[in-house]
Design an enzyme around this catalytic site. Sequence first.
Site, PDB file in Angstrom:
ATOM      1  N   TYR A   1      36.255  40.121  50.057  1.00 34.09           N
ATOM      2  CA  TYR A   1      34.960  39.496  49.749  1.00 34.09           C
ATOM      3  C   TYR A   1      33.986  39.612  50.921  1.00 34.09           C
ATOM      4  O   TYR A   1      32.811  39.259  50.792  1.00 34.09           O
ATOM      5  CB  TYR A   1      35.106  38.023  49.353  1.00 34.09           C
ATOM      6  CG  TYR A   1      35.992  37.741  48.155  1.00 34.09           C
ATOM      7  CD1 TYR A   1      36.473  38.771  47.341  1.00 34.09           C
ATOM      8  CD2 TYR A   1      36.359  36.449  47.818  1.00 34.09           C
ATOM      9  CE1 TYR A   1      37.298  38.510  46.261  1.00 34.09           C
ATOM     10  CE2 TYR A   1      37.172  36.176  46.731  1.00 34.09           C
ATOM     11  CZ  TYR A   1      37.649  37.216  45.962  1.00 34.09           C
ATOM     12  OH  TYR A   1      38.467  36.950  44.887  1.00 34.09           O
TER      13      TYR A   1
ATOM     14  N   ASP B   1      38.183  29.476  47.943  1.00 37.77           N
ATOM     15  CA  ASP B   1      38.961  30.677  47.600  1.00 37.77           C
ATOM     16  C   ASP B   1      38.213  31.923  48.053  1.00 37.77           C
ATOM     17  O   ASP B   1      37.249  32.352  47.418  1.00 37.77           O
ATOM     18  CB  ASP B   1      39.185  30.742  46.086  1.00 37.77           C
ATOM     19  CG  ASP B   1      40.073  31.919  45.710  1.00 37.77           C
ATOM     20  OD1 ASP B   1      41.300  31.781  45.823  1.00 37.77           O
ATOM     21  OD2 ASP B   1      39.534  32.987  45.344  1.00 37.77           O
TER      22      ASP B   1
ATOM     23  N   LYS C   1      43.234  36.376  50.852  1.00 37.64           N
ATOM     24  CA  LYS C   1      44.109  37.326  50.143  1.00 37.64           C
ATOM     25  C   LYS C   1      44.218  38.647  50.908  1.00 37.64           C
ATOM     26  O   LYS C   1      43.243  39.113  51.503  1.00 37.64           O
ATOM     27  CB  LYS C   1      43.558  37.597  48.732  1.00 37.64           C
ATOM     28  CG  LYS C   1      43.140  36.347  47.979  1.00 37.64           C
ATOM     29  CD  LYS C   1      42.755  36.619  46.535  1.00 37.64           C
ATOM     30  CE  LYS C   1      42.108  35.391  45.912  1.00 37.64           C
ATOM     31  NZ  LYS C   1      40.652  35.293  46.122  1.00 37.64           N
TER      32      LYS C   1
ATOM     33  N   ILE D   1      38.755  27.924  39.996  1.00 33.85           N
ATOM     34  CA  ILE D   1      37.948  28.208  41.203  1.00 33.85           C
ATOM     35  C   ILE D   1      36.588  28.798  40.812  1.00 33.85           C
ATOM     36  O   ILE D   1      36.281  29.943  41.127  1.00 33.85           O
ATOM     37  CB  ILE D   1      38.721  29.174  42.141  1.00 33.85           C
ATOM     38  CG1 ILE D   1      39.375  30.324  41.337  1.00 33.85           C
ATOM     39  CG2 ILE D   1      39.777  28.414  42.935  1.00 33.85           C
ATOM     40  CD1 ILE D   1      39.987  31.426  42.193  1.00 33.85           C
TER      41      ILE D   1
ATOM     42  N   HIS E   1      46.631  40.160  46.866  1.00 32.54           N
ATOM     43  CA  HIS E   1      45.492  40.186  45.935  1.00 32.54           C
ATOM     44  C   HIS E   1      45.821  40.909  44.615  1.00 32.54           C
ATOM     45  O   HIS E   1      45.456  40.451  43.544  1.00 32.54           O
ATOM     46  CB  HIS E   1      44.302  40.860  46.638  1.00 32.54           C
ATOM     47  CG  HIS E   1      42.965  40.435  46.128  1.00 32.54           C
ATOM     48  ND1 HIS E   1      41.859  40.353  46.938  1.00 32.54           N
ATOM     49  CD2 HIS E   1      42.534  40.077  44.895  1.00 32.54           C
ATOM     50  CE1 HIS E   1      40.810  39.964  46.220  1.00 32.54           C
ATOM     51  NE2 HIS E   1      41.197  39.799  44.978  1.00 32.54           N
TER      52      HIS E   1
HETATM   53  N1  NAP Z   1      42.166  37.321  42.421  1.00 33.35           N
HETATM   54  C1  NAP Z   1      41.278  38.103  41.871  1.00 33.35           C
HETATM   55  O1  NAP Z   1      41.533  39.297  41.628  1.00 33.35           O
HETATM   56  C2  NAP Z   1      39.934  37.555  41.527  1.00 33.35           C
HETATM   57  C3  NAP Z   1      39.052  38.303  40.743  1.00 33.35           C
HETATM   58  C4  NAP Z   1      37.819  37.745  40.431  1.00 33.35           C
HETATM   59  C5  NAP Z   1      37.486  36.478  40.898  1.00 33.35           C
HETATM   60  N2  NAP Z   1      38.365  35.781  41.686  1.00 33.35           N
HETATM   61  C6  NAP Z   1      38.039  34.434  42.216  1.00 33.35           C
HETATM   62  O2  NAP Z   1      37.594  33.613  41.142  1.00 33.35           O
HETATM   63  C7  NAP Z   1      36.310  33.083  41.472  1.00 33.35           C
HETATM   64  C8  NAP Z   1      35.503  32.794  40.234  1.00 33.35           C
HETATM   65  O3  NAP Z   1      35.402  33.916  39.367  1.00 33.35           O
HETATM   66  P1  NAP Z   1      34.062  34.789  39.239  1.00 33.35           P
HETATM   67  O4  NAP Z   1      33.371  34.762  40.524  1.00 33.35           O
HETATM   68  O5  NAP Z   1      34.452  36.100  38.704  1.00 33.35           O
HETATM   69  O6  NAP Z   1      33.197  34.117  38.113  1.00 33.35           O
HETATM   70  P2  NAP Z   1      33.063  32.700  37.355  1.00 33.35           P
HETATM   71  O7  NAP Z   1      33.308  31.557  38.277  1.00 33.35           O
HETATM   72  O8  NAP Z   1      33.820  32.786  36.084  1.00 33.35           O
HETATM   73  O9  NAP Z   1      31.507  32.746  36.972  1.00 33.35           O
HETATM   74  C9  NAP Z   1      30.487  32.772  37.944  1.00 33.35           C
HETATM   75  C10 NAP Z   1      29.150  32.902  37.222  1.00 33.35           C
HETATM   76  O10 NAP Z   1      28.939  31.743  36.402  1.00 33.35           O
HETATM   77  C11 NAP Z   1      27.684  31.140  36.738  1.00 33.35           C
HETATM   78  N3  NAP Z   1      27.880  29.675  36.701  1.00 33.35           N
HETATM   79  C12 NAP Z   1      28.642  28.936  37.541  1.00 33.35           C
HETATM   80  N4  NAP Z   1      28.611  27.637  37.183  1.00 33.35           N
HETATM   81  C13 NAP Z   1      27.812  27.541  36.094  1.00 33.35           C
HETATM   82  C14 NAP Z   1      27.384  26.457  35.296  1.00 33.35           C
HETATM   83  N5  NAP Z   1      27.783  25.205  35.536  1.00 33.35           N
HETATM   84  N6  NAP Z   1      26.543  26.722  34.252  1.00 33.35           N
HETATM   85  C15 NAP Z   1      26.143  27.994  34.014  1.00 33.35           C
HETATM   86  N7  NAP Z   1      26.510  29.071  34.728  1.00 33.35           N
HETATM   87  C16 NAP Z   1      27.340  28.851  35.784  1.00 33.35           C
HETATM   88  C17 NAP Z   1      27.350  31.619  38.131  1.00 33.35           C
HETATM   89  O11 NAP Z   1      25.944  31.702  38.299  1.00 33.35           O
HETATM   90  P3  NAP Z   1      25.182  30.763  39.392  1.00 33.35           P
HETATM   91  O12 NAP Z   1      25.560  31.317  40.733  1.00 33.35           O
HETATM   92  O13 NAP Z   1      23.745  30.869  39.079  1.00 33.35           O
HETATM   93  O14 NAP Z   1      25.701  29.359  39.170  1.00 33.35           O
HETATM   94  C18 NAP Z   1      27.971  33.020  38.151  1.00 33.35           C
HETATM   95  O15 NAP Z   1      27.094  33.969  37.609  1.00 33.35           O
HETATM   96  C19 NAP Z   1      35.728  34.154  42.412  1.00 33.35           C
HETATM   97  O16 NAP Z   1      34.611  33.715  43.126  1.00 33.35           O
HETATM   98  C20 NAP Z   1      36.937  34.459  43.255  1.00 33.35           C
HETATM   99  O17 NAP Z   1      37.116  33.435  44.231  1.00 33.35           O
HETATM  100  C21 NAP Z   1      39.582  36.310  41.998  1.00 33.35           C
END
Ligand code: NAP
Length: 282
Positions: A50, A45, A75, A228, A108
């Site tokens: 990004y 994703d 997106k 994701i 997006h």
């Molecule tokens: N459409 C939109 O507007 C939008 C907005 C935000 C995000 N997104 C998408 O959603 C994806 C995920 O959301 P996000 O990036 O906001 O955050 P998330 O996946 O909720 O959290 C990521 C954080 O969690 C930690 N983490 C991951 N796996 C872990 C585990 N097993 N144990 C402990 N900590 C863990 C990671 O650190 P480490 O790197 O150290 O593992 C990182 O700091 C994004 O990458 C993007 O693709 C979309």
Amino acid sequence: MTVANLTLNDGARIPQVGFGVWQLPDARAPEVIGHALNSGYRHIDTAHAYNNEEGVGIAVRESGLPRDDIFVTSKLWNMFHGRDATMKAFDGTMQRLGLETLDMYLIHWPVPMEDKYVESWKAMIELRDAGRIKSIGVSNFNQDHLQRLIDETGVVPVVNQIELHPRFQQRAARDYHEKMGIRIESWSPLGQGNIIDDPVLKSIAAKHGKGVGQVILRWHVEQGLVVIPRSKTPKHIDENLQVFDFALDAGDMEQIAGMDRADGRIGPVPTELGVVNLPPKE
Ligand SMILES: NC(=O)c1ccc[n+]([C@@H]2O[C@H](COP(=O)([O-])OP(=O)(O)OC[C@H]3O[C@@H](n4cnc5c(N)ncnc54)[C@H](OP(=O)(O)O)[C@@H]3O)[C@@H](O)[C@H]2O)c1
């Protein structure tokens, strides 16, 4: 580990657990995504905003996997709403990715103050009909925005990617999506890592002999949500895919349901985010 595939309303299949790459610098993307693909992820994703579409494309091309085995999402950024701007932005995305077709393209954010998301949606329908995109969907849309797309074009988005995690469960939005056949993809599924220390989740994780991240992702999976998670840590990347070999019980689900908070949102309010410049490349 075999990852479940879910069927979208256009018949396409999407791996239920994908790999989020927000905040992954382009230069590191081939290595980190390469690890994820080796680990078994088949869904990435990304987004124009990004700034890592080139690195995503390199990882996909260098993986040695058949192109059809990897589901790639990107997106349309907020600056490029409107028919011509959408067409141009999509061309840019495909050039950076270096791929022939895109599995899924999402708007997006709705940017309702510009009122051009229906125009962008029509452009995406054209691109889908021309075979350049397989599936089209949206992100951060509310029910009014979704209904307007459907009323004005007759084309129902395959997914709506929205903020969703145990502290912000989006219960009110779920029925409409289900009724219309729109899959919810949970963004920030781990609450950006902020809920990893939650005592309720820790006790459930200890009971199942799993990590807290795995318990949270299993909670999404059991509700039919696409998820994701993002990670740069190899151990987390591997663990986050190992969520199909255990199940949460009714008591676990009830306890996690109790974590929902009216003020649990982390990201922007979708109706308030306007045209924002692309962030500078790291
Ligand atoms: N459409 C939109 O507007 C939008 C907005 C935000 C995000 N997104 C998408 O959603 C994806 C995920 O959301 P996000 O990036 O906001 O955050 P998330 O996946 O909720 O959290 C990521 C954080 O969690 C930690 N983490 C991951 N796996 C872990 C585990 N097993 N144990 C402990 N900590 C863990 C990671 O650190 P480490 O790197 O150290 O593992 C990182 O700091 C994004 O990458 C993007 O693709 C979309």
